[in-house]
Design a protein around this motif. Sequence first.
Motif, mmCIF file in Angstrom:
data_model
loop_
_atom_site.group_PDB
_atom_site.id
_atom_site.type_symbol
_atom_site.label_atom_id
_atom_site.label_comp_id
_atom_site.label_asym_id
_atom_site.label_seq_id
_atom_site.Cartn_x
_atom_site.Cartn_y
_atom_site.Cartn_z
ATOM 1 N N THR A 262 0.724 36.943 45.701
ATOM 2 C CA THR A 262 1.201 35.587 45.963
ATOM 3 C C THR A 262 0.542 34.612 44.998
ATOM 4 O OG1 THR A 262 1.541 36.050 48.322
ATOM 5 C CG2 THR A 262 1.344 33.731 47.681
ATOM 6 N N ILE A 263 1.325 33.648 44.530
ATOM 7 C CA ILE A 263 0.791 32.548 43.720
ATOM 8 C C ILE A 263 0.980 31.258 44.511
ATOM 9 C CG2 ILE A 263 0.970 31.245 41.566
ATOM 10 C CD1 ILE A 263 2.093 33.717 40.243
ATOM 11 N N ARG A 264 -0.067 30.444 44.562
ATOM 12 C CA ARG A 264 0.023 29.121 45.203
ATOM 13 C C ARG A 264 -0.009 28.041 44.136
ATOM 14 N NH1 ARG A 264 -3.359 26.708 49.466
ATOM 15 N NH2 ARG A 264 -5.167 27.343 48.253
ATOM 16 N N HIS A 265 0.882 27.068 44.289
ATOM 17 C CA HIS A 265 0.887 25.875 43.443
ATOM 18 C C HIS A 265 0.743 24.667 44.359
ATOM 19 C CE1 HIS A 265 2.176 28.356 40.113
ATOM 20 N NE2 HIS A 265 3.262 28.723 40.766
ATOM 21 N N LEU A 266 -0.210 23.801 44.075
ATOM 22 C CA LEU A 266 -0.469 22.653 44.938
ATOM 23 C C LEU A 266 -0.554 21.379 44.104
ATOM 24 C CD1 LEU A 266 -3.031 22.357 47.820
ATOM 25 C CD2 LEU A 266 -3.125 20.731 45.933
ATOM 26 N N LEU A 267 0.016 20.302 44.654
ATOM 27 C CA LEU A 267 -0.103 18.977 44.043
ATOM 28 C C LEU A 267 -0.436 17.976 45.135
ATOM 29 C CD1 LEU A 267 0.210 16.911 41.717
ATOM 30 C CD2 LEU A 267 2.653 16.793 42.302
ATOM 31 N N THR A 268 -1.566 17.305 44.987
ATOM 32 C CA THR A 268 -1.947 16.191 45.858
ATOM 33 C C THR A 268 -1.904 14.932 45.023
ATOM 34 O OG1 THR A 268 -3.464 17.634 47.077
ATOM 35 C CG2 THR A 268 -3.726 15.261 47.377
ATOM 36 N N GLN B 172 0.631 15.728 49.984
ATOM 37 C CA GLN B 172 0.217 17.013 49.402
ATOM 38 C C GLN B 172 1.312 18.044 49.641
ATOM 39 O OE1 GLN B 172 -3.952 18.603 49.452
ATOM 40 N NE2 GLN B 172 -3.111 20.002 50.965
ATOM 41 N N GLU B 173 1.694 18.722 48.569
ATOM 42 C CA GLU B 173 2.730 19.762 48.652
ATOM 43 C C GLU B 173 2.156 21.066 48.129
ATOM 44 O OE1 GLU B 173 7.144 19.219 47.612
ATOM 45 O OE2 GLU B 173 6.380 20.346 45.884
ATOM 46 N N THR B 174 2.313 22.131 48.919
ATOM 47 C CA THR B 174 1.811 23.450 48.539
ATOM 48 C C THR B 174 2.945 24.453 48.571
ATOM 49 O OG1 THR B 174 -0.284 22.897 49.626
ATOM 50 C CG2 THR B 174 0.038 25.185 48.955
ATOM 51 N N GLN B 175 3.147 25.146 47.471
ATOM 52 C CA GLN B 175 4.160 26.203 47.397
ATOM 53 C C GLN B 175 3.482 27.568 47.398
ATOM 54 O OE1 GLN B 175 6.475 25.501 43.843
ATOM 55 N NE2 GLN B 175 7.973 24.258 44.941
ATOM 56 N N PHE B 176 3.988 28.462 48.234
ATOM 57 C CA PHE B 176 3.570 29.855 48.240
ATOM 58 C C PHE B 176 4.726 30.661 47.646
ATOM 59 C CE2 PHE B 176 0.909 27.927 51.331
ATOM 60 C CZ PHE B 176 -0.225 28.708 51.498
ATOM 61 N N VAL B 177 4.504 31.282 46.511
ATOM 62 C CA VAL B 177 5.538 32.068 45.838
ATOM 63 C C VAL B 177 5.117 33.530 45.889
ATOM 64 C CG1 VAL B 177 6.919 32.368 43.770
ATOM 65 C CG2 VAL B 177 5.952 30.118 44.301
ATOM 66 N N HIS B 178 5.952 34.379 46.516
ATOM 67 C CA HIS B 178 5.628 35.782 46.726
ATOM 68 C C HIS B 178 6.382 36.663 45.730
ATOM 69 C CE1 HIS B 178 3.914 34.354 50.478
ATOM 70 N NE2 HIS B 178 5.079 33.776 50.749
ATOM 71 N N PHE B 179 5.703 37.691 45.236
ATOM 72 C CA PHE B 179 6.283 38.608 44.260
ATOM 73 C C PHE B 179 6.090 40.050 44.705
ATOM 74 C CE2 PHE B 179 5.300 34.809 41.846
ATOM 75 C CZ PHE B 179 6.400 34.671 41.005
ATOM 76 N N GLY B 180 7.084 40.878 44.386
ATOM 77 C CA GLY B 180 6.898 42.314 44.504
ATOM 78 C C GLY B 180 6.168 42.814 43.271
#
Length: 334
Positions: A318-324, A65-73
């Motif tokens: 924040t946007i999270r993208h996850l793939l299991t 499982q991979e989870t990305q946390f992408v932060h934006f102003g």
Amino acid sequence: MNKIVRVMVVVFAVVVCALLVAGGTGPSTGTKPGAARPLPKNLAGLSGPFDLGGEKAPAVRYYIQETQFVHFGFDGKRTGMETYTVKMRLVPAALSGKGGDEYTVREASIRAGGKELETIPELAGWSYVFRRLAAGKDDKGQLFGIPHDAFEGLTTNRGRKLSAVEAYPVYNSFIDFHSFCDVFARPQGDRGGIEDLKAIGQTIRHGDAFSEPPVDLGEGIKKGSVFKNGDIKLVFKGVGLVDGAPCAVIGYDSGESTLKMIMAMGEGQETVTTGGSQYMGDLFIDLETRWMRKATLDEFVVTETSLPGGGPKIPSYTIRHLLTRMISREEFEK
């Protein structure tokens, strides 16, 4: 199971998506507008009914499982990104002999932006037994019974100690996984669950709609931290292939959800973060074994943090993208 939480590449070909929904469009066949058209003989099985709530085939499974946390102003520019990855082996209760599903971690890692990958040695080889709990948490208030102390004082292979804020997404990787595999993808009795989806195009309200699970963790994320789900819906989108295996494609959507997290700052002080979230994605359930072969998640989170002593509140997006995905033993052991 009454509670779920979210705080927080396989080739897939859709064979059919909501083909049986009344009012579908397509080439004229002489049928009345809005009427369901007869299926070709080789697709007759897609009319259902499907049984998604049966027993899972007993066999050892492996997942990554991979989870990305992408932060934006709020000017729209990206300000940072972290990626959390976990590899796990699952031995079902029928084979484990431990009264529940036994999970063993092969590796857990973190990568911040373009920095070097860091592993977490304390979690390599860590095992725990997952049991379905009527209240969704154990007598210590630990969600899914996952022990909090396993995530306290974590350090990386470079000797860097993880703060409570950095350790929480590692812990939440396991919460996310069980939310998919053991809440959305397992029957819920009379509460509204995947077993109620019998035909493509059908939508149900899940039994955890409007639930309010705790999201505390140890001393860093304090008691009283909660995530309130919105009107969770499941939809039977269609049937497709993952690694050549026919799978039911089940979409989920949390609706408008809210959160509150109370974080200790030392000397009796704390910060309070409140906000809103909506998460959605797809589950790919093997029609033969009923195990989850793949899961996706996209979550959009807007928060505001109040610091001790007052002052301006700090907004965040924040946007999270996850793939299991289910993997082979060979890939697991790499």
